[in-house]
Every structure is written in structure tokens, then in C-alpha cells.
Design a protein around this motif. Sequence first.
Motif, PDB file in Angstrom:
ATOM      1  N   LEU A 238       0.850   2.681   5.794  1.00  0.00           N
ATOM      2  CA  LEU A 238       1.280   1.913   4.629  1.00  0.00           C
ATOM      3  C   LEU A 238       0.341   2.114   3.448  1.00  0.00           C
ATOM      4  O   LEU A 238       0.750   1.981   2.290  1.00  0.00           O
ATOM      5  CB  LEU A 238       1.344   0.419   4.978  1.00  0.00           C
ATOM      6  CG  LEU A 238       2.400   0.008   6.001  1.00  0.00           C
ATOM      7  CD1 LEU A 238       2.271  -1.467   6.325  1.00  0.00           C
ATOM      8  CD2 LEU A 238       3.794   0.324   5.499  1.00  0.00           C
ATOM      9  N   GLY A 239      -0.912   2.442   3.739  1.00  0.00           N
ATOM     10  CA  GLY A 239      -1.849   2.661   2.650  1.00  0.00           C
ATOM     11  C   GLY A 239      -3.285   2.492   3.092  1.00  0.00           C
ATOM     12  O   GLY A 239      -3.570   1.772   4.046  1.00  0.00           O
ATOM     13  N   THR A 240      -4.186   3.181   2.420  1.00  0.00           N
ATOM     14  CA  THR A 240      -5.599   3.103   2.739  1.00  0.00           C
ATOM     15  C   THR A 240      -6.239   1.950   1.969  1.00  0.00           C
ATOM     16  O   THR A 240      -6.262   1.967   0.745  1.00  0.00           O
ATOM     17  CB  THR A 240      -6.300   4.426   2.376  1.00  0.00           C
ATOM     18  OG1 THR A 240      -5.648   5.496   3.055  1.00  0.00           O
ATOM     19  CG2 THR A 240      -7.757   4.391   2.767  1.00  0.00           C
ATOM     20  N   ASN A 241      -6.738   0.964   2.689  1.00  0.00           N
ATOM     21  CA  ASN A 241      -7.408  -0.191   2.071  1.00  0.00           C
ATOM     22  C   ASN A 241      -6.528  -0.848   1.006  1.00  0.00           C
ATOM     23  O   ASN A 241      -6.997  -1.219  -0.067  1.00  0.00           O
ATOM     24  CB  ASN A 241      -8.742   0.243   1.454  1.00  0.00           C
ATOM     25  CG  ASN A 241      -9.625   0.975   2.436  1.00  0.00           C
ATOM     26  OD1 ASN A 241      -9.621   0.686   3.616  1.00  0.00           O
ATOM     27  ND2 ASN A 241     -10.391   1.938   1.944  1.00  0.00           N
ATOM     28  N   MET A 242      -5.247  -0.952   1.306  1.00  0.00           N
ATOM     29  CA  MET A 242      -4.287  -1.426   0.315  1.00  0.00           C
ATOM     30  C   MET A 242      -4.243  -2.947   0.241  1.00  0.00           C
ATOM     31  O   MET A 242      -4.305  -3.639   1.256  1.00  0.00           O
ATOM     32  CB  MET A 242      -2.893  -0.897   0.635  1.00  0.00           C
ATOM     33  CG  MET A 242      -1.846  -1.230  -0.426  1.00  0.00           C
ATOM     34  SD  MET A 242      -0.277  -0.375  -0.156  1.00  0.00           S
ATOM     35  CE  MET A 242       0.342  -1.241   1.282  1.00  0.00           C
ATOM     36  N   ILE A 243      -4.145  -3.457  -0.998  1.00  0.00           N
ATOM     37  CA  ILE A 243      -3.979  -4.880  -1.269  1.00  0.00           C
ATOM     38  C   ILE A 243      -2.677  -5.046  -2.052  1.00  0.00           C
ATOM     39  O   ILE A 243      -2.423  -4.296  -3.001  1.00  0.00           O
ATOM     40  CB  ILE A 243      -5.160  -5.436  -2.078  1.00  0.00           C
ATOM     41  CG1 ILE A 243      -6.465  -5.261  -1.288  1.00  0.00           C
ATOM     42  CG2 ILE A 243      -4.946  -6.902  -2.425  1.00  0.00           C
ATOM     43  CD1 ILE A 243      -7.707  -5.574  -2.085  1.00  0.00           C
ATOM     44  N   VAL A 244      -1.869  -6.004  -1.636  1.00  0.00           N
ATOM     45  CA  VAL A 244      -0.558  -6.208  -2.261  1.00  0.00           C
ATOM     46  C   VAL A 244      -0.538  -7.554  -2.974  1.00  0.00           C
ATOM     47  O   VAL A 244      -0.833  -8.592  -2.371  1.00  0.00           O
ATOM     48  CB  VAL A 244       0.567  -6.166  -1.203  1.00  0.00           C
ATOM     49  CG1 VAL A 244       1.932  -6.281  -1.875  1.00  0.00           C
ATOM     50  CG2 VAL A 244       0.481  -4.886  -0.379  1.00  0.00           C
ATOM     51  N   ILE A 245      -0.192  -7.524  -4.265  1.00  0.00           N
ATOM     52  CA  ILE A 245      -0.021  -8.760  -5.042  1.00  0.00           C
ATOM     53  C   ILE A 245       1.466  -8.962  -5.275  1.00  0.00           C
ATOM     54  O   ILE A 245       2.137  -8.088  -5.851  1.00  0.00           O
ATOM     55  CB  ILE A 245      -0.758  -8.695  -6.392  1.00  0.00           C
ATOM     56  CG1 ILE A 245      -2.256  -8.434  -6.181  1.00  0.00           C
ATOM     57  CG2 ILE A 245      -0.574  -9.986  -7.166  1.00  0.00           C
ATOM     58  CD1 ILE A 245      -2.709  -7.055  -6.515  1.00  0.00           C
ATOM     59  N   THR A 246       1.998 -10.066  -4.802  1.00  0.00           N
ATOM     60  CA  THR A 246       3.428 -10.354  -4.924  1.00  0.00           C
ATOM     61  C   THR A 246       3.638 -11.666  -5.663  1.00  0.00           C
ATOM     62  O   THR A 246       2.719 -12.480  -5.791  1.00  0.00           O
ATOM     63  CB  THR A 246       4.077 -10.449  -3.528  1.00  0.00           C
ATOM     64  OG1 THR A 246       3.366 -11.412  -2.743  1.00  0.00           O
ATOM     65  CG2 THR A 246       4.037  -9.105  -2.814  1.00  0.00           C
ATOM     66  N   PRO A 247       4.859 -11.910  -6.152  1.00  0.00           N
ATOM     67  CA  PRO A 247       5.140 -13.174  -6.849  1.00  0.00           C
ATOM     68  C   PRO A 247       4.935 -14.375  -5.940  1.00  0.00           C
ATOM     69  O   PRO A 247       5.044 -14.279  -4.714  1.00  0.00           O
ATOM     70  CB  PRO A 247       6.616 -13.035  -7.245  1.00  0.00           C
ATOM     71  CG  PRO A 247       6.860 -11.561  -7.275  1.00  0.00           C
ATOM     72  CD  PRO A 247       6.007 -10.988  -6.197  1.00  0.00           C
ATOM     73  N   GLY A 248       4.658 -15.517  -6.540  1.00  0.00           N
ATOM     74  CA  GLY A 248       4.445 -16.748  -5.792  1.00  0.00           C
ATOM     75  C   GLY A 248       5.737 -17.505  -5.560  1.00  0.00           C
ATOM     76  O   GLY A 248       6.828 -16.937  -5.623  1.00  0.00           O
TER      77      GLY A 248
ATOM     78  N   GLN B  29       5.944  -6.047  -7.556  1.00  0.00           N
ATOM     79  CA  GLN B  29       4.633  -6.252  -6.940  1.00  0.00           C
ATOM     80  C   GLN B  29       3.613  -5.385  -7.650  1.00  0.00           C
ATOM     81  O   GLN B  29       3.966  -4.515  -8.448  1.00  0.00           O
ATOM     82  CB  GLN B  29       4.653  -5.924  -5.440  1.00  0.00           C
ATOM     83  CG  GLN B  29       5.056  -4.500  -5.125  1.00  0.00           C
ATOM     84  CD  GLN B  29       5.136  -4.216  -3.637  1.00  0.00           C
ATOM     85  OE1 GLN B  29       4.929  -3.088  -3.214  1.00  0.00           O
ATOM     86  NE2 GLN B  29       5.460  -5.224  -2.841  1.00  0.00           N
ATOM     87  N   ILE B  30       2.358  -5.645  -7.365  1.00  0.00           N
ATOM     88  CA  ILE B  30       1.261  -4.801  -7.846  1.00  0.00           C
ATOM     89  C   ILE B  30       0.472  -4.352  -6.630  1.00  0.00           C
ATOM     90  O   ILE B  30       0.130  -5.175  -5.777  1.00  0.00           O
ATOM     91  CB  ILE B  30       0.334  -5.568  -8.814  1.00  0.00           C
ATOM     92  CG1 ILE B  30       1.116  -6.034 -10.050  1.00  0.00           C
ATOM     93  CG2 ILE B  30      -0.848  -4.690  -9.241  1.00  0.00           C
ATOM     94  CD1 ILE B  30       0.304  -6.958 -10.956  1.00  0.00           C
ATOM     95  N   LEU B  31       0.215  -3.053  -6.530  1.00  0.00           N
ATOM     96  CA  LEU B  31      -0.588  -2.528  -5.436  1.00  0.00           C
ATOM     97  C   LEU B  31      -1.974  -2.164  -5.942  1.00  0.00           C
ATOM     98  O   LEU B  31      -2.121  -1.650  -7.053  1.00  0.00           O
ATOM     99  CB  LEU B  31       0.071  -1.287  -4.828  1.00  0.00           C
ATOM    100  CG  LEU B  31       1.459  -1.445  -4.210  1.00  0.00           C
ATOM    101  CD1 LEU B  31       1.887  -0.145  -3.545  1.00  0.00           C
ATOM    102  CD2 LEU B  31       1.486  -2.593  -3.209  1.00  0.00           C
ATOM    103  N   ALA B  32      -2.979  -2.426  -5.115  1.00  0.00           N
ATOM    104  CA  ALA B  32      -4.356  -2.069  -5.451  1.00  0.00           C
ATOM    105  C   ALA B  32      -5.035  -1.549  -4.199  1.00  0.00           C
ATOM    106  O   ALA B  32      -4.556  -1.759  -3.078  1.00  0.00           O
ATOM    107  CB  ALA B  32      -5.112  -3.288  -5.996  1.00  0.00           C
ATOM    108  N   SER B  33      -6.138  -0.854  -4.386  1.00  0.00           N
ATOM    109  CA  SER B  33      -6.891  -0.362  -3.232  1.00  0.00           C
ATOM    110  C   SER B  33      -8.378  -0.417  -3.536  1.00  0.00           C
ATOM    111  O   SER B  33      -8.799  -0.462  -4.699  1.00  0.00           O
ATOM    112  CB  SER B  33      -6.480   1.064  -2.864  1.00  0.00           C
ATOM    113  OG  SER B  33      -6.858   1.978  -3.869  1.00  0.00           O
ATOM    114  N   THR B  34      -9.170  -0.409  -2.466  1.00  0.00           N
ATOM    115  CA  THR B  34     -10.630  -0.430  -2.584  1.00  0.00           C
ATOM    116  C   THR B  34     -11.205   0.865  -2.037  1.00  0.00           C
ATOM    117  O   THR B  34     -10.513   1.626  -1.358  1.00  0.00           O
ATOM    118  CB  THR B  34     -11.222  -1.617  -1.808  1.00  0.00           C
ATOM    119  OG1 THR B  34     -10.870  -1.471  -0.416  1.00  0.00           O
ATOM    120  CG2 THR B  34     -10.682  -2.934  -2.327  1.00  0.00           C
TER     121      THR B  34
END
Length: 405
Positions: free
Chosen positions: A56-66, A224-229
Motif C-alpha cells: 500500500l505504501g512505504t511509511n504511508m500516512i493517510v489523512i481523510t475527512p472527519g 484524501q491526502i497521502l504523506a510519507s516519512t
Amino acid sequence: MKNTTLLKVAGQSILKNKMRTMLTMLGIVIGVGAVIIMVAVGNGAQSQIEAQIKGLGTNMIVITPGSTAQGGASQGAGTFNRLTVEDADKLKEEAIYVTEVSPVVMTRTQIIGGVGNWRASVNGVSTDYLNIRDWEVSDGALFSEDDVRAKRKVVVLGKTVADNLFPFGGAVGASVQVSRSPFTVVGVLEPKGQTASGSDQDDVILVPYTTAQDRLSGRSFLGQILASTASTKDIPAAIGEITAIMRESHELGSNEPDDFTVRDQTAIAAAATSTTSVMTGLLAAIASISLIVGGIGIMNIMLVSVTERTREIGIRMAIGARGSDVLTQFLIESIVMSVLGGIVGLAVGVGGASLLARITGWAVATPMSAVLLAVGFSAAVGVFFGYYPARKAASLNPIQALRYE
């Protein structure tokens, strides 16, 4: 008596009744084989889940609506969307632990081109998306930053879409119609396969998020917004950082709840692998019952052997054998049978796991720890269930044993 002599005598005694020995060992063989197969299947499932989550992704962080509430009743996650491109830009500019950020505009539409048409998911993304998802392009290339800024109508096809529209290849450079607009195919993605939930990750097309907002979705808010570290250890700090930046961007007061949700894949991975670990342990525990049954069989045969060899024991003691020598001899016989059964069971388990994988297509993995544990446990069964018969043999009165008929 010397250890070599004890082993030789034990071996001779075991080989004297080959059929009985084989039947006695059968319980251990079945027990060890069952444990190995169950652990191999459980570990294979765990490895497969971990690989799918990693995909699904390397060190992935998912920001989704509340969520939002109406009349005091919560409408659930994703019902209150305030995610914008400005949020994504702010995260990229201000977050220290975040290395890459991509807005994601999601819709679904019909794609026409090649030999027919196909309905697929459309993801409007930035050029960071493939790095975040740990995804490669097998043919062509991803669109550029210039394409994103210019809102160009370029598209990268997932493997499933490419195979259905262009089964004979030649997708790159071709024109396809996406929601009545002509797009140029600039690349085809490497196959990703299915997610843990069974959805096809390759049934997707990627376009610049600016193009998706302007020509396809018609919505200003992001799905959504995807981010990674840079590394997994940075994820907790990054989540705290993202939460603070998002609250500031949405101008939320200290008493107001978050109007977004931040998740990472490690929690999903931990939950999934924890479940499979519990199931593997449970299956192995059930299979271990066969080892207990096998141990009871060894005890039974050893007790019979003590009775049959009572006169022999008396003779040994009469010519100078100590009780400890007799105890050690019978204990070694029990351990040898258990260990031999464990080794044969190990071969049966590994072979059975490989056969099961070939027949069913399941992933199997036999860890060395399970091999050592199964053989060690079989030896322990030999010691535990062989001690009582050995102790009984060692405590015989030599005179009574010599008189035994």
C-alpha cells in the motif's frame, strides 16, 4: 555404563521390535508434522498480509475527512470534508518529518480507447504519489510537475485497465477518452495486485490532481491526502506534526475536535499480523495435542517393555549395573524414539506444507524457530513420558526380577 554403550543397547532394543517401534513413533510423527504444517500456513498468511500492507505504501500516512453530526447523531467518518490542496501544500512546506505529500482527488468513470471501454477508479494525484505508494511505472513515465501546473490531459494506466483496453500492448502514446475528454497515455503502472480486503489496486488510472479537479470531479475538496516519512520510526512524530498543522489550517479552537482523521499503515499491519499470530498459535496448540497422545503411546510401550524385560533388568543389576544405569538406558530409548519421530515428523510437515501450497496456492513459510521447537518438544515428550517407566525399571528388586517368569 558409557554413553556410547547405552546408546548402542537402546538402539538394539528399539530395532528388536521394528513394527512396534514404528507404531509408537507414529503419534510423534503426526504431532510434529501437524504442528509444522499449521505454523507454516499461519506464518505464510502473516507474511502475505505484511507484503500486501507494505504494498500500500512505504511509511504511508493517510489523512481523510472527519465526521459530522446532525441532531446529536454522528454521521460517521468521511461525512465532513474540508480537505483542500492548500492543506496539502501547507503540510509539504511546514512538516519536518514528512518527506512527500500528495493530494488525492477520487472519482470513477468510463474510459474508452484501444479495443473497447472500461470503468475504473480515477485518482488525481501529484508527482509524489508513486514514491508514497512505493509504485513503479513499467512502461513510459509518470506525468511531470509541468503537467500538473498546466492541467494537461495526460494519464497513467493501471495494469488491469491497460490489459483490458490494450491487450496487445502499445498503450503509451495512445489516446483514451476519460469522461468525454481526450487524454494521452504517458505510462503504464507495474502490477500491484490485490489489497488485504481483496480490491484490485491495478484497476485505476492516475491523472494530475489539477486536471481531475478541473475536468473530472468538479469538486474543490480532496478525497484524501497521502504523506510519507523517511523511516517508520518517524511516523508517530509525523502524525503529531500533521495533526497540529491541519488544526491550524482549519482554524480549530482548543476545545474543538479534529475535522479530519490521520491514520498510518503500521496500526493496520499490527492488527492484521496480531490476528494471524493468535490463529497460528491456536492451530499449533491444537496440533500439539497429537504430541501428547504420541507421548502417552510411548509411555504405554515403555511400560510394556519394562514388564517384558524384567528378567533382563535383574541380570544387569546382578552383574553390577546400578539403578541409575537402568533408568538412563530406558530413558534414552524413550528419547531416541521421540527424536526420531520428531525428525520424520519434521520431514512430513515440511513436505506436507509444500504440497498444500502447491495444491491450494496458499503461501507457506516454515520458520527455523518452529523447526527447533517441534523437535525439541518431541524430545521433551520422550523425557516426560519415558521417565516413569524408566524409574519403575530402575526401582525393581534384583532378586525378584531374576525370579520373574
